[in-house]
Design an enzyme around this catalytic site. Structure first.
Site, PDB file in Angstrom:
ATOM      1  CG  ASP A  52      -0.463   6.203   2.062  1.00 12.68           C
ATOM      2  OD1 ASP A  52      -1.649   6.043   1.761  1.00 12.68           O
ATOM      3  OD2 ASP A  52       0.046   5.754   3.103  1.00 12.68           O
ATOM      4  CG  HIS A  58      -1.718   1.263   1.336  1.00 16.03           C
ATOM      5  ND1 HIS A  58      -2.575   1.673   0.349  1.00 16.03           N
ATOM      6  CD2 HIS A  58      -1.764   2.228   2.301  1.00 16.03           C
ATOM      7  CE1 HIS A  58      -3.136   2.820   0.708  1.00 16.03           C
ATOM      8  NE2 HIS A  58      -2.657   3.184   1.875  1.00 16.03           N
ATOM      9  CG  HIS A  64      -6.286   7.379   1.005  1.00 11.75           C
ATOM     10  ND1 HIS A  64      -5.903   6.603  -0.072  1.00 11.75           N
ATOM     11  CD2 HIS A  64      -5.500   6.993   2.030  1.00 11.75           C
ATOM     12  CE1 HIS A  64      -4.924   5.802   0.304  1.00 11.75           C
ATOM     13  NE2 HIS A  64      -4.657   6.020   1.569  1.00 11.75           N
ATOM     14  CG  ASP A  78      -5.179   3.795   4.252  1.00 13.06           C
ATOM     15  OD1 ASP A  78      -5.551   3.441   5.390  1.00 13.06           O
ATOM     16  OD2 ASP A  78      -4.290   4.638   4.084  1.00 13.06           O
TER      17      ASP A  78
END
Length: 968
Positions: free
Chosen positions: A59, A57, A431, A181
């Protein structure tokens, strides 16, 4: 000056530059023999099949900037380097054909891909073609779901998916949406994903009470019916909740960032642990199976920025699979395999079960009783506003590159200049971007990227700043471009030092204008950065998808005239032909609002309050308010002032009541002559913290409307959802936070209503709000906090700047309308649309060339009120991407909630449409070739016959087309 042959586009070409992606039109996919569902490993009937999904994951900015994350810079903040993850994963996938890996964030993959050799690119293409490397989600980023506008989400998804389609073809197309997420999940996102052709959607976060109930009922997988207007299954999406968020099961993390022991499988060496590992894994697998419906379960094997040394993971996963499966010879009924979300989804589909339906959304999200993630609905309000106006500017840029034709792509930056803003806006949907949940230096970087994108969408040598034009020039032109498909009337306010001006429109007709003194609040906000003492006010009209030019000439300099000075008292009322607003003479506050057309009146007061942010020193919980979490220390907010100091200004253009509540809170209640909405322009900051208290500032409207504990909010700017105080549609709520637990995201509008009256508030950015008392609607404006909420950011949300070292000042607008509920959408839908896609105002010095065309529309005719031109963008050299949207819900408007038809050949005034092909929403598949897994009944297909020019739109339907065009 414009030359005669280019006069229809003079302002388009001078003020903007276009960009053209270097991608070809979407090719008809060639079926691959091995990728997609055909690449899945075989499972074993009658056994519990455990699908291990290796993933990372990544970001797109959070604790570090996008660039820092990609390169692995600033590891003192967080050890993370995405380029090394992709290097390492590819290397490890080549060592064992059974291995699988999924990748999500195209923004990072695109960067990495550009740096690879031809040989490496061919190697990766082979991995993709064999289904060993699979893309999921596939957008430029994994967008936030609460604070993003649907138009920007569609853009960023289109950008990422187009790159994958162009680079890898059919095998690069993701089949699963993957939002592991984001902090709560919007119904509109599910609707968009369904219309983009995804077969399923997986996420990790949902309210802890909701999860507990779903685990008991084995309803963690469902069919999400994501629209009340679109005919099923158009917006139906199979949705699954992952068992561990996006982390591996406890004790089974084998990354360099993890502390779990590796599998030690040599019995001759110390600490042999295979038996223990297998036993623990089987226990976890059987426990997980108890809360899901089929004999297939999924385990996410990875986490934040993991797999930088992929050998650690794969070496242990290989062993885990081997040793667990060896137990089958001893009677074990557990089968472990490398898998992907789409392979897991395929097995759920094969189970042919009936799945529960869900019709609401997953907001608000709480991870425990006092931890509601509702603060980020408002966090970083200035960045949220900058993102919103950047979206408007980008849509305008994309339209102008189409309307301007090839000449518009020849600027000082060269072709492709607007690509910079496209990428910046796509990254801003992440996000941890527009959500406001990033570190301060990362927020600054997002803003810097947007500013750089703005600079590349204009010709800086021609563009003249607003201040320099209006303050120092005696003659200039105001060019108003309207990106909507209908005419708009828009108020213009320019800072000036003159006291009288002559203004004429494109036809030479005089326009009423007024000069008023700058308010004390505005002068204070400037902090010495501007010296204009007055504002020039006038109303402009702009044609659909076009511009209109207004000439401005200075008539008089000198001090403001006495009649333009505001009076130091509250008026009894201000009104125009549509609205009447009364004020309490004692307090200076609003007291009523009337719609003069419908003869409606409601009692209405408005004031500012602040909640004391929890510092964690509380008997019930140690949770603090922070960037993510809103947790007030009390359910009763503190009023900033019961009275307001008043100045009143009234003229032929506008009536203003300027209110001061404190040195750090002021407001202008403003009613323009031809407006059906009342404007509340609020200014908040610097929020004082000398009392060592963090503050969460709200504007609250209290009315006589009998709302019965119900209010309504939009979902990402589209469909509206009903919200009920202390209630959730899918479980019996145990409310533990009466304020934060009743806050919801407001992306563009919210309202309360009863049988007779509907009061709607249109916002100019995403904000959080709720209806805590009947007849009340409160919206959070600003947050300044002194503690971190322990969700990873590691710093308090305490925004300052060089200009505002004592705290950030934020200004914004709320637009209020009062209507009967049956017709309210006819007012608030177009009003919200005008705020999201506001006219762009630019300036030209001196007199215009006599041949200059002063007014232009890119449309042959105004589109019906129900139709919105969502996208007009250059796709290829002779191809335009067009999205037409029906902007009303079913039964929302008696007049406009009906099907409507548009003729594509009669749409544009400057383009001949030669051919048309219909695409899915994200424009990465032909519509008539888009097939999805059938969970109930076959998905109806819509033909792409290029001979059919009449396009019908049903309520809430978006249709996407590639048009082959020729410039007229």
């Amino acid at each position: 000056m414009a030359t005669p042959e280019y006069t229809p586009f003079v302002f388009l070409l001078l003020l903007f530059q276009s960009s053209v992606w270097g991608f070809p039109v979407c090719q008809t996919p060639q079926e691959s023999p091995t990728c997609g569902y055909k690449s899945c490993h075989a499972t074993k009937p009658g056994m519990l099949n455990v699908h291990l999904v290796p993933h990372t994951h990544d970001d797109v900015g959070w604790l570090k900037t996008v660039d820092q994350y990609f390169y692995g810079d600033r590891n003192d903040i967080q050890h993370a380097g995405v380029q090394y993850i992709l290097d390492s994963v590819v290397d490890q996938l080549l060592k064992n054909p059974d291995r699988r890996f999924i990748y999500v964030e195209t923004a990072f993959f695109y960067r990495w891909w550009k740096q690879q050799t031809d040989d490496m690119q061919n190697t990766v293409k082979q991995l993709v073609n064999e289904g060993r490397l699979e893309f999921v989600n596939g957008g430029w980023c994994m967008s936030d779901e609460a604070t993003t506008h649907y138009s920007a989400v569609i853009d960023q998804m289109t950008m990422g998916l187009r790159f994958l389609n162009d680079t890898f073809g059919h095998c690069g197309r993701p089949r699963v949406a993957w939002h592991i997420d984001p902090f709560g999940h919007a119904r509109e996102h599910a609707s968009m994903f369904a219309q983009m052709g995804y077969d399923g959607f997986f996420f990790g976060r949902l309210d802890y009470q909701d999860r507990n109930r779903r685990m008991v009922a084995r309803e963690q997988e469902m069919l999400w019916r994501a629209s009340e207007s679109l005919t099923p299954p158009m917006a139906d999406l199979f949705t699954g909740i992952l068992p561990n968020g996006y982390n591996p099961p406890e004790g089974f993390c084998w990354d360099q960032s993890c502390d779990d022991p590796p599998i030690r499988d040599d019995p001759d060496l110390e600490d042999y642990n295979v038996d223990d590992v297998v036993t623990r894994f089987l226990h976890i697998a059987h426990g997980q199976a108890l809360v899901y419906k089929t004999n297939h379960i999924i385990m996410t094997m990875g986490s934040d920025f993991q797999y930088e040394n992929a050998n650690l993971w794969y070496k242990n996963l290989d062993k885990l699979i081997r040793y667990v499966n060896q137990m089958q010879s001893n009677g074990s009924e557990v089968n472990v395999l490398y898998s992907t979300p789409s392979c897991y989804l395929q097995e759920l589909h094969r189970a042919n079960l009936t799945w529960p339906l869900k019709g609401d959304d997953f907001f608000p999200y709480a991870d425990s009783a006092h931890d509601f993630w509702t603060g980020y609905f408002t966090s970083r309000p200035a960045l949220k506003r900058y993102e919103r106006i950047s979206n408007s500017y980008l849509q305008t840029c994309k339209q102008l590159e189409v309307l301007g034709g090839p000449i518009s792509r020849k600027g000082p930056f060269g072709a492709g200049d607007s690509e910079t803003l496209k990428k910046a806006m796509a990254v801003a949907q992440h996000h941890d971007a527009v959500s406001g949940t990033e570190k301060q230096h990362v927020a600054n970087d997002y803003a810097r990227k947007l500013a750089n994108g703005w600079a590349h969408c204009q010709v800086p040598t021609i563009y003249i700043s607003l201040l320099s034009v209006s303050m120092f020039l005696c003659q200039f032109s105001v060019n108003v471009y309207n990106p909507l498909a209908r005419p708009v009337s828009w108020p213009v306010r320019l800072p000036v030092n003159g006291t009288a001006y002559r203004i004429s429109d494109a036809k030479g007709k005089a326009v009423d204008s007024q000069v008023v003194p700058v308010s004390q609040a505005t002068a204070a906000v400037r902090r010495g950065r501007g010296y204009a003492v007055n504002e020039l006010l006038f109303q402009v009209q702009a044609p659909p998808l076009g511009y209109s030019t207004y000439s401005v000439s200075l008539l008089q300099n000198g001090p403001p005239s006495p009649q333009s000075s505001p009076l130091p008292r509250a008026p009894k009322a201000v009104q125009n032909k549509f609205l009447r607003v009364t004020f309490d003479p004692e307090t200076g506050l609003l007291s009523s609002l009337s719609n003069l057309e419908t003869q409606q009146t409601v009692k209405l007061s408005q004031n500012f309050y602040w909640y004391n942010a929890s510092d964690g020193n509380n008997s019930e919980s140690i949770q603090m308010s922070g960037a993510y979490i809103f947790r007030p220390n009390t359910s009763t907010p503190f009023i900033i002032s019961k009275t307001a100091k008043i100045e009143t200004l009234q003229n032929s253009v506008v009536q203003e009541v300027r209110q001061w509540f404190s040195p750090w809170v002021s407001q202008v209640v403003r009613l323009y002559t031809d407006s059906r909405a009342l404007e509340l322009e609020w200014t908040v900051g610097p929020v004082p913290i000398g009392d060592d208290l963090g503050k969460e500032v709200i504007s609250r409207l209290d009315s006589s409307i009998n709302s019965s504990g119900v209010f309504y909010t939009d979902s990402n700017g589209r469909e509206v959802l009903q919200r009920r105080k202390d209630y959730r549609p899918t479980w019996n709520l145990r409310q533990s936070e009466p304020i934060a637990g009743n806050y919801y995201p407001i992306n563009s509008r919210a309202y309360i209503k009863d049988d007779k009256d509907q009061l709607t508030v249109v916002t100019d950015r995403s904000q959080g709000g709720g209806s805590i008392q009947d007849g009340s609607l409160e919206i959070m404006l600003h947050r300044r906090l002194l503690y971190d909420d322990v969700r990873g950011v590691g710093e308090p949300l305490n925004e300052t700047s060089d200009i505002y070292p004592e705290g950030l000042v934020v200004r914004g607008r709320h637009l209020l309308s009062l209507s009967p509920p049956a017709t309210a959408a006819d007012t608030h839908r177009p009003l919200a649309q005008e705020v999201v896609l506001q006219p762009l105002i630019t300036f030209t010095d001196g007199e215009l060339h006599p041949s200059t065309r002063l007014e232009f529309s890119g449309l042959q005719a105004v589109l019906p009120p129900a139709v919105h031109l969502l996208t007009v963008s250059q796709w290829d050299q002779d191809t335009v991407l067009l999205r037409l949207e029906h902007q009303y819900q079913a039964s929302e408007s008696k007049e406009h909630s009906q099907p409507v038809t548009v003729n594509l050949q009669k749409l544009f005034s400057t383009l001949d449409v030669l051919g048309v092909s219909e695409m899915n929403l994200s424009a990465n598949q032909w519509k008539d070739e888009m097939t999805r897994l059938d969970w109930k009944k076959p998905l109806p297909k819509r033909g792409g016959d290029p001979s059919v020019w009449e396009v019908s739109l049903k309520p809430m339907e978006i249709r996407t087309f590639l048009l082959r065009v020729r410039q007229r």
